[in-house]
Design a protein around this motif. Structure first.
Motif, PDB file in Angstrom:
ATOM      1  N   VAL A   1       0.849  -1.197   0.000  1.00 44.48           N
ATOM      2  CA  VAL A   1       0.000   0.000   0.000  1.00 44.48           C
ATOM      3  C   VAL A   1       0.886   1.250   0.000  1.00 44.48           C
ATOM      4  CG1 VAL A   1      -1.743   1.308   1.278  1.00 44.48           C
ATOM      5  CG2 VAL A   1      -1.867  -1.182   1.198  1.00 44.48           C
ATOM      6  N   ASN A   2       0.566   2.176  -0.852  1.00 47.22           N
ATOM      7  CA  ASN A   2       1.339   3.421  -0.962  1.00 47.22           C
ATOM      8  C   ASN A   2       1.241   4.212   0.348  1.00 47.22           C
ATOM      9  OD1 ASN A   2       2.416   5.957  -1.668  1.00 47.22           O
ATOM     10  ND2 ASN A   2       1.754   5.708  -3.797  1.00 47.22           N
ATOM     11  N   ASP A   3       2.399   4.518   0.928  1.00 49.03           N
ATOM     12  CA  ASP A   3       2.422   5.256   2.196  1.00 49.03           C
ATOM     13  C   ASP A   3       1.793   6.639   2.066  1.00 49.03           C
ATOM     14  OD1 ASP A   3       3.657   3.173   3.497  1.00 49.03           O
ATOM     15  OD2 ASP A   3       5.689   3.929   3.143  1.00 49.03           O
ATOM     16  N   THR A   4       1.815   7.192   0.878  1.00 45.69           N
ATOM     17  CA  THR A   4       1.237   8.527   0.669  1.00 45.69           C
ATOM     18  C   THR A   4      -0.254   8.522   0.977  1.00 45.69           C
ATOM     19  OG1 THR A   4       2.866   8.950  -1.076  1.00 45.69           O
ATOM     20  CG2 THR A   4       0.940  10.392  -0.995  1.00 45.69           C
ATOM     21  N   TYR A   5      -0.942   7.439   0.594  1.00 47.72           N
ATOM     22  CA  TYR A   5      -2.369   7.341   0.877  1.00 47.72           C
ATOM     23  C   TYR A   5      -2.623   7.343   2.386  1.00 47.72           C
ATOM     24  CZ  TYR A   5      -2.558   5.734  -3.997  1.00 47.72           C
ATOM     25  OH  TYR A   5      -2.432   5.630  -5.362  1.00 47.72           O
ATOM     26  N   ILE A   6      -1.813   6.583   3.109  1.00 46.55           N
ATOM     27  CA  ILE A   6      -1.998   6.475   4.556  1.00 46.55           C
ATOM     28  C   ILE A   6      -1.704   7.819   5.227  1.00 46.55           C
ATOM     29  CG2 ILE A   6      -1.190   5.305   6.648  1.00 46.55           C
ATOM     30  CD1 ILE A   6      -0.504   2.889   4.898  1.00 46.55           C
ATOM     31  N   LEU A   7      -0.597   8.456   4.840  1.00 47.39           N
ATOM     32  CA  LEU A   7      -0.235   9.744   5.437  1.00 47.39           C
ATOM     33  C   LEU A   7      -1.274  10.808   5.120  1.00 47.39           C
ATOM     34  CD1 LEU A   7       3.611   9.748   4.677  1.00 47.39           C
ATOM     35  CD2 LEU A   7       2.492   9.331   6.886  1.00 47.39           C
ATOM     36  N   SER A   8      -1.821  10.781   3.905  1.00 52.55           N
ATOM     37  CA  SER A   8      -2.846  11.759   3.527  1.00 52.55           C
ATOM     38  C   SER A   8      -4.093  11.585   4.377  1.00 52.55           C
ATOM     39  CB  SER A   8      -3.194  11.603   2.050  1.00 52.55           C
ATOM     40  OG  SER A   8      -2.069  11.848   1.240  1.00 52.55           O
ATOM     41  N   ALA A   9      -4.497  10.322   4.604  1.00 55.05           N
ATOM     42  CA  ALA A   9      -5.683  10.061   5.422  1.00 55.05           C
ATOM     43  C   ALA A   9      -5.457  10.516   6.859  1.00 55.05           C
ATOM     44  CB  ALA A   9      -6.020   8.573   5.376  1.00 55.05           C
ATOM     45  N   ARG A  10      -4.273  10.258   7.379  1.00 57.06           N
ATOM     46  CA  ARG A  10      -3.990  10.654   8.762  1.00 57.06           C
ATOM     47  C   ARG A  10      -3.906  12.172   8.898  1.00 57.06           C
ATOM     48  NH1 ARG A  10       0.499   5.975  10.258  1.00 57.06           N
ATOM     49  NH2 ARG A  10      -1.045   4.333  10.749  1.00 57.06           N
ATOM     50  N   SER A  11      -3.396  12.838   7.860  1.00 60.08           N
ATOM     51  CA  SER A  11      -3.316  14.302   7.911  1.00 60.08           C
ATOM     52  C   SER A  11      -4.698  14.941   7.905  1.00 60.08           C
ATOM     53  CB  SER A  11      -2.501  14.815   6.722  1.00 60.08           C
ATOM     54  OG  SER A  11      -3.180  14.586   5.500  1.00 60.08           O
ATOM     55  N   LEU A  12      -5.684  14.213   7.406  1.00 63.01           N
ATOM     56  CA  LEU A  12      -7.063  14.703   7.401  1.00 63.01           C
ATOM     57  C   LEU A  12      -7.810  14.325   8.674  1.00 63.01           C
ATOM     58  CD1 LEU A  12      -8.001  13.906   3.690  1.00 63.01           C
ATOM     59  CD2 LEU A  12      -7.543  16.160   4.688  1.00 63.01           C
ATOM     60  N   GLY A  13      -7.085  13.684   9.610  1.00 60.90           N
ATOM     61  CA  GLY A  13      -7.683  13.375  10.901  1.00 60.90           C
ATOM     62  C   GLY A  13      -8.294  11.997  11.016  1.00 60.90           C
ATOM     63  N   ALA A  14      -8.019  11.096  10.087  1.00 60.88           N
ATOM     64  CA  ALA A  14      -8.586   9.749  10.136  1.00 60.88           C
ATOM     65  C   ALA A  14      -7.929   8.943  11.255  1.00 60.88           C
ATOM     66  CB  ALA A  14      -8.386   9.042   8.800  1.00 60.88           C
ATOM     67  N   SER A  15      -8.734   8.163  11.963  1.00 61.49           N
ATOM     68  CA  SER A  15      -8.218   7.303  13.016  1.00 61.49           C
ATOM     69  C   SER A  15      -7.564   6.072  12.391  1.00 61.49           C
ATOM     70  CB  SER A  15      -9.348   6.873  13.952  1.00 61.49           C
ATOM     71  OG  SER A  15     -10.287   6.059  13.247  1.00 61.49           O
ATOM     72  N   SER A  16      -6.930   5.252  13.223  1.00 61.25           N
ATOM     73  CA  SER A  16      -6.265   4.049  12.716  1.00 61.25           C
ATOM     74  C   SER A  16      -7.259   3.106  12.054  1.00 61.25           C
ATOM     75  CB  SER A  16      -5.537   3.335  13.859  1.00 61.25           C
ATOM     76  OG  SER A  16      -4.504   4.143  14.379  1.00 61.25           O
ATOM     77  N   TRP A  17      -8.439   2.951  12.679  1.00 64.44           N
ATOM     78  CA  TRP A  17      -9.456   2.070  12.106  1.00 64.44           C
ATOM     79  C   TRP A  17     -10.003   2.627  10.800  1.00 64.44           C
ATOM     80  CZ3 TRP A  17      -9.812  -2.751  13.256  1.00 64.44           C
ATOM     81  CH2 TRP A  17      -9.478  -3.203  14.537  1.00 64.44           C
ATOM     82  N   GLN A  18     -10.175   3.950  10.738  1.00 63.45           N
ATOM     83  CA  GLN A  18     -10.654   4.579   9.501  1.00 63.45           C
ATOM     84  C   GLN A  18      -9.623   4.429   8.390  1.00 63.45           C
ATOM     85  OE1 GLN A  18     -11.416   8.489  11.163  1.00 63.45           O
ATOM     86  NE2 GLN A  18     -13.631   8.208  11.015  1.00 63.45           N
ATOM     87  N   VAL A  19      -8.350   4.563   8.731  1.00 62.38           N
ATOM     88  CA  VAL A  19      -7.287   4.356   7.736  1.00 62.38           C
ATOM     89  C   VAL A  19      -7.324   2.929   7.225  1.00 62.38           C
ATOM     90  CG1 VAL A  19      -4.790   4.228   7.411  1.00 62.38           C
ATOM     91  CG2 VAL A  19      -5.781   6.156   8.638  1.00 62.38           C
TER      92      VAL A  19
END
Length: 261
Positions: A153-171
């Motif tokens: 999985v592209n780390d950029t997707y994960i970092l982008s989701a977390r920067s928008l405030g997504a929790s671990s489960w939402q990610v």
């Protein structure tokens, strides 16, 4: 791949099977091979119609196929609901991988029939040992595909989701799981293929029903026509099962291949 290229590949595949059929017809009808060992296409077709109408040894063909597919379906279902979450968790949570991965990697290279005798001793010769054998055969490919999918999985997707405030489960459910689905379906296709070949082998070793049992029972009496019918049916069934998974994947992972568009 372009539509024109897909069409050409389908025609090439069709030509291949036409050539195989012609060779089969010429060699058997021309007396180049012993028809007791390799039956003619006409004899094979007649045997198929006879088995379809009267069954084999008094057991209908639908029952033989139904027994084989029910064993496969139950095993793959339980493998899917266990291997998928365990594989994803192993990829997402490394301490869990340390606990589970070594066990899976230990038994994964083992030929399923090598421990089938143990399963028969523990669970008996009935359905339980066969289903557990198929479950173990299907579990490993699904687990490995799910775990390795998380790593890609592209780390950029994960970092982008977390920067928008997504929790671990939402990610996990909104980013990681959808990104892993294409590879998970590849693992599912492999798992079904491995489990299906294991099923046929298991029925040949210890069973009184199923398409694999029909082939091995026919071999004892040199009924090559029945063997050819069983082998052809197994091949066609395997192709249909794979096509069903591909169609399911196209419906669920509708974005596959469109990332660059």
């Amino acid at each position: 791949m372009k539509t024109k290229d897909r069409s050409m590949l389908k025609w090439l595949a069709l030509v291949t099977w036409v050539i195989i059929f012609i060779i089969w017809t010429v060699t058997t009808n021309g007396g180049f091979v012993n028809t007791r060992l390799v039956p003619t296409p006409q004899k094979t077709w007649q045997t198929f119609l006879d088995i379809l109408q009267h069954g084999y040894n008094g057991v209908l063909l639908s029952h033989q196929m139904g027994m084989s597919l029910s064993r496969l379906g139950i095993a793959v279902f339980f493998a899917l609901i266990t291997a998928l979450p365990m594989g994803l968790l192993s990829g997402y949570f490394l301490p869990f991988r340390a606990l589970v991965d070594s066990v899976v990697q230990f038994y994964r290279p083992l030929p399923p029939l090598s421990y089938y005798t143990l399963l028969i001793l523990w669970l008996g010769i009935g359905e339980s040992s066969k289903i557990v054998l198929l479950y173990l055969a299907a579990f490993a490919p699904l687990y490995v595909a799910s775990a390795s999918a998380v790593d890609t999985v592209n780390d950029t997707y994960i970092l982008s989701a977390r920067s928008l405030g997504a929790s671990s489960w939402q990610v996990f459910f909104s980013v990681i799981l959808p990104a892993c689905l294409p590879q998970i379906f590849t693992g599912l296709r492999t798992a079904v293929g491995v489990a299906y070949t294991t099923l046929v082998a298991a029925e040949m070793v210890a069973a009184t029903s199923g398409i694999g049992w029909m082939v091995i029972d026919a071999s004892r009496y040199l009924k090559s026509d029945v063997m050819f019918v069983g082998i052809i049916l197994m091949g066609i069934t395997g192709i249909l099962l794979d096509r069903m998974i591909v169609l399911l994947e196209k419906g669920i992972v509708f974005w596959k291949g469109k990332e660059g568009e």
